[in-house]
Design an enzyme around this catalytic site. Structure first.
Site, mmCIF file in Angstrom:
data_model
loop_
_atom_site.group_PDB
_atom_site.id
_atom_site.type_symbol
_atom_site.label_atom_id
_atom_site.label_comp_id
_atom_site.label_asym_id
_atom_site.label_seq_id
_atom_site.Cartn_x
_atom_site.Cartn_y
_atom_site.Cartn_z
ATOM 1 N N TRP B 97 1.199 -0.976 -0.257
ATOM 2 C CA TRP B 97 -0.304 -0.376 0.073
ATOM 3 C C TRP B 97 1.199 0.978 0.048
ATOM 4 O O TRP B 97 2.117 1.175 0.411
ATOM 5 C CB TRP B 97 -0.963 0.194 1.030
ATOM 6 N N ASP B 116 6.094 -4.327 3.332
ATOM 7 C CA ASP B 116 6.428 -5.311 4.097
ATOM 8 C C ASP B 116 7.724 -6.372 3.891
ATOM 9 O O ASP B 116 7.655 -6.766 2.929
ATOM 10 C CB ASP B 116 5.739 -6.428 4.599
#
Lengths: 381, 170
Positions: B97, B116
Site C-alpha cells: 500500500w 512489508d
C-alpha cells in the site's frame, strides 16, 4: 515450645493431624462445558499481533469473570464462525508446516461448544485474507449451513465451505469487491473499491453467482468503513470516516441506501466514531452502541472512552456510558439484560458493563495480547 | 479519480511492465501498487543505516518520523533493516500500500511505499500505527489493516514494514 521433649512434640503433631481429614488422591480429568453457550458467555478473539502464528480466541463467562476455555486459530486469526444454535462453531485457520515457513495450509476446523476439541476439517484454498479481522472478513450463512471466507492475494475472491456435507464448495472470484455481509439465507453483499456494493447469491449447494451492483453509495472522500454492524436480516449499518450513518438494504435487485443520518449531528465538535469494532447493535431493543472520541479523520481507528447509545428508530442519542478505560472493540449480549463488553487492542483485559445503566461490573485481566473481535453468545435458538 | 488513485494506477502500470506476476496485478485494475525496491532483496549491512537522504531529517526508529504517516506495523528501522531495506534473511513484498506524506524539510508531498518484509515472525519492536490518508480494506491500494506479505515466496508471515520514497506526489 521450649519445655517439650522431642517425643512429646511428635505426639502433639500427630494428634493435631488427626483432627482434620486426610486429603484423598485425585484423578486428573478434563473440564466440559454446557451444550450451548449461555447468554452471558462471550468469545474474545486475539490476533496475537506480536506472535501472529499463534492467534486464538478466549471464552469468558461474563457473569462471573471466569475464563472458561480457548481455541487456537493459527496465523492471522480472524474470528469464529459461531452457529446461531450456540452449540458449535468453525475456525478458519492458516498454518505453515514449519511454523513460520514451509507449506501453507488453510483449514476450517469444526468445534463443539461442550468440549472445545478440534473435530472434522475442511481444507481450504490457501488464500484466506490476512490482516486485522472485521465483521465481514468471514461469515456463516444465518442457518449455519455455509461458511464464506474473504480471500485477498491480492486477487479478490471468496471461499465457500458446506458445513453440512463437511466439504469445500469452491472458490469464487469477486473482482474489485471485498468482504461478506449476509443479507438473507443465501445472499450477501460486498463492498467494492469505487464505493458501490455488489450482491452475491448462493445456490442450494453453495456456489456463488454475482448479482446486482449498486451505484456508488458513498463519497470516496468520506467513505464508509469496513467496521459495520448488522441491524436486520437484510440491512447493515455502515459508518463513514466522519461518523455519518448509511444503512444499506440488500433484499432487492441491488444494494440500496435506505437511511442516512449522523452520529455526531451538524456540530460534531470533533467527536468521531473510532476503533476496530466500534459499534454494537442490540436487536431486541433497536439500540446502537458507538465508541466515540474527539479527533481528526486520521484518528478514526483510535480508541474511545465514551459509548454513545442511540435509539435507531428515532436516531436520537438516549444515553452515554463513560467507560473506565478506552476501548477499540465493543459488543453487547443479545439477551434482555444486556451486558456491554469492551476491550482495547494491545491491552490484555476485557471489561464488562451493565449495558442499560453503564455500571462497570467486572474486568477479566491477563487476557491475551492484542484483542480484536468480540463475539457474544447467540440467543434465541 | 483522486490523486491517490492516479498515483496507484501509475504505479500499477509500472508494476505490470516490470513484474512477471503481470496477470495477477492486471486483474486488480490499478488497485495494487508495486514499489521499485532499490538494492533489494540483498543490501550490505554496512550500507544499511540510517538510509536517510540528505534532504530529510528525523529519527527513522520513531513513529513520528515523516515517512510513517500511513504506516501500520513494526518499523524495520528497529528490526535490523531501515526505511528502505529489509532485515537480513527476510523477503520484501513486491506489492504494497502507499501513502502520501509531507517532508518537513522541503515541504513537499512524497509517495511512500510501505513494503512489508516477510518470512520471519513479527519483529515486535517499534510498533507504529498512523492513518493519514489510510483507506478501508475494500480499497486496498491505501489500506494498512491488510497484511501485505503477498506475492512472496515466503508466504504471508510478516516481520516488519519499510517506508520507501517512490517520488514526489505532484
Amino acid at each position: 515450645m521450649p519445655g517439650l521433649r522431642p517425643l512429646t512434640l511428635v505426639a502433639a503433631l500427630l494428634l493435631a493431624g488427626s483432627a482434620t481429614a486426610q486429603l484423598v488422591p485425585e484423578e486428573l480429568v478434563v473440564e466440559s462445558l454446557p451444550e450451548k453457550l449461555p447468554p452471558h458467555w462471550v468469545w474474545v478473539n486475539d490476533v496475537a499481533f506480536f506472535n501472529m502464528s499463534d492467534g486464538r480466541a478466549y471464552l469468558i463467562d461474563a457473569d462471573t469473570g471466569r475464563f472458561m476455555g480457548m481455541v487456537s486459530g493459527g496465523y492471522s486469526h480472524l474470528k469464529l464462525g459461531i452457529d446461531r444454535r450456540g452449540d458449535r462453531f468453525v475456525v478458519p485457520g492458516t498454518y505453515y508446516s514449519r511454523g513460520t515457513r514451509g507449506e501453507r495450509t488453510d483449514v476450517l476446523t469444526f468445534y463443539a461448544t461442550k468440549n472445545l476439541e478440534p473435530g472434522s476439517e475442511i481444507i481450504l484454498p490457501p488464500k484466506k485474507y490476512s490482516g486485522l479481522p472485521f465483521v465481514g472478513t468471514s461469515n456463516l450463512t444465518d442457518d449455519g449451513r455455509f461458511m464464506i471466507i474473504y480471500n485477498f492475494t491480492p486477487e479478490q475472491s471468496v471461499t465457500v465451505a458446506d458445513l453440512e456435507r463437511k466439504a469445500l464448495v469452491g472458490e469464487f472470484e469477486t473482482p474489485g469487491c471485498a468482504l461478506i455481509y449476509p443479507v438473507g439465507p443465501r445472499r450477501f453483499m460486498m463492498q467494492c473499491g469505487d464505493g458501490s456494493m455488489q450482491l452475491a447469491n448462493l445456490t442450494a449447494d453453495g456456489r456463488v453467482t454475482l448479482g446486482g451492483v449498486s451505484k456508488p453509495l458513498w463519497d470516496l472522500d468520506n467513505p464508509a468503513t469496513e467496521r459495520a454492524v448488522r441491524i436486520s436480516e437484510s440491512r447493515w449499518m455502515f459508518f463513514t470516516f466522519d461518523s455519518d450513518v448509511i444503512v444499506v438494504d440488500g433484499s432487492g435487485d441491488q444494494p440500496k441506501v435506505v437511511e442516512k443520518w449522523s452520529l455526531v449531528g451538524p456540530k460534531p465538535d470533533g467527536w468521531r466514531l473510532g476503533g476496530l469494532q466500534p459499534s454494537a447493535y442490540h436487536a431486541a431493543t433497536g439500540t446502537l452502541y458507538a465508541v466515540m472520541h474527539q479527533g481528526g479523520r486520521e484518528t478514526r481507528k483510535d480508541p474511545g472512552q465514551q459509548v454513545w447509545v442511540f435509539d435507531v428508530r428515532t436516531r436520537k442519542k438516549i444515553r452515554q456510558i463513560d467507560l473506565a478505560s478506552p476501548a477499540t472493540s465493543i459488543a453487547v449480549s443479545e439477551d434482555a439484560k444486556p451486558l456491554l463488553y469492551a476491550a482495547q487492542f494491545g491491552v490484555p483485559s476485557l471489561h464488562v458493563y451493565d449495558a442499560l445503566n453503564g455500571q462497570k461490573l467486572r474486568s477479566i485481566d491477563q487476557l491475551g495480547q492484542t484483542l480484536t473481535y468480540i463475539q457474544p453468545a447467540p440467543v434465541g435458538q | 479519480m483522486n490523486r491517490l488513485d492516479r498515483i496507484a494506477e501509475r504505479l500499477a502500470r509500472q508494476a505490470a511492465r516490470g513484474i512477471s506476476r503481470r496477470g495477477l496485478l492486471a486483474r486488480l485494475g490499478g488497485l495494487a501498487a508495486a514499489a521499485s525496491v532499490p538494492a533489494l532483496p540483498v543490501a550490505r549491512a554496512q550500507a544499511q543505516t540510517p538510509k536517510q537522504q540528505p534532504g530529510e531529517k528525523g529519527d527513522p526508529s520513531s513513529c513520528d518520523y515523516w515517512r510513517y504517516c500511513a504506516i501500520d506495523g513494526f518499523l524495520c528501522s528497529c528490526c535490523g533493516g531501515s526505511v528502505s531495506t529489509c532485515p537480513p534473511g527476510t523477503e520484501p513484498s513486491p506489492i504494497t500500500w502507499v501513502g502520501t506524506c509531507r517532508n518537513p524539510v522541503d515541504g513537499k508531498d512524497y509517495v511512500i511505499s510501505y513494503n512489508d518484509c516477510c518470512g520471519k515472525a513479527a519483529c515486535g519492536r517499534c510498533i507504529c500505527n498512523r492513518n493519514e490518508g489510510d483507506t478501508p480494506i475494500y480499497q486496498p491500494q491505501g489500506a494498512n489493516d491488510l497484511n501485505w506479505c503477498l506475492g512472496t515466496q515466503s508466504g504471508v508471515v510478516y516481520n516488519c514494514s519499510t517506508a520507501v520514497v517512490l517520488g514526489a506526489a505532484s
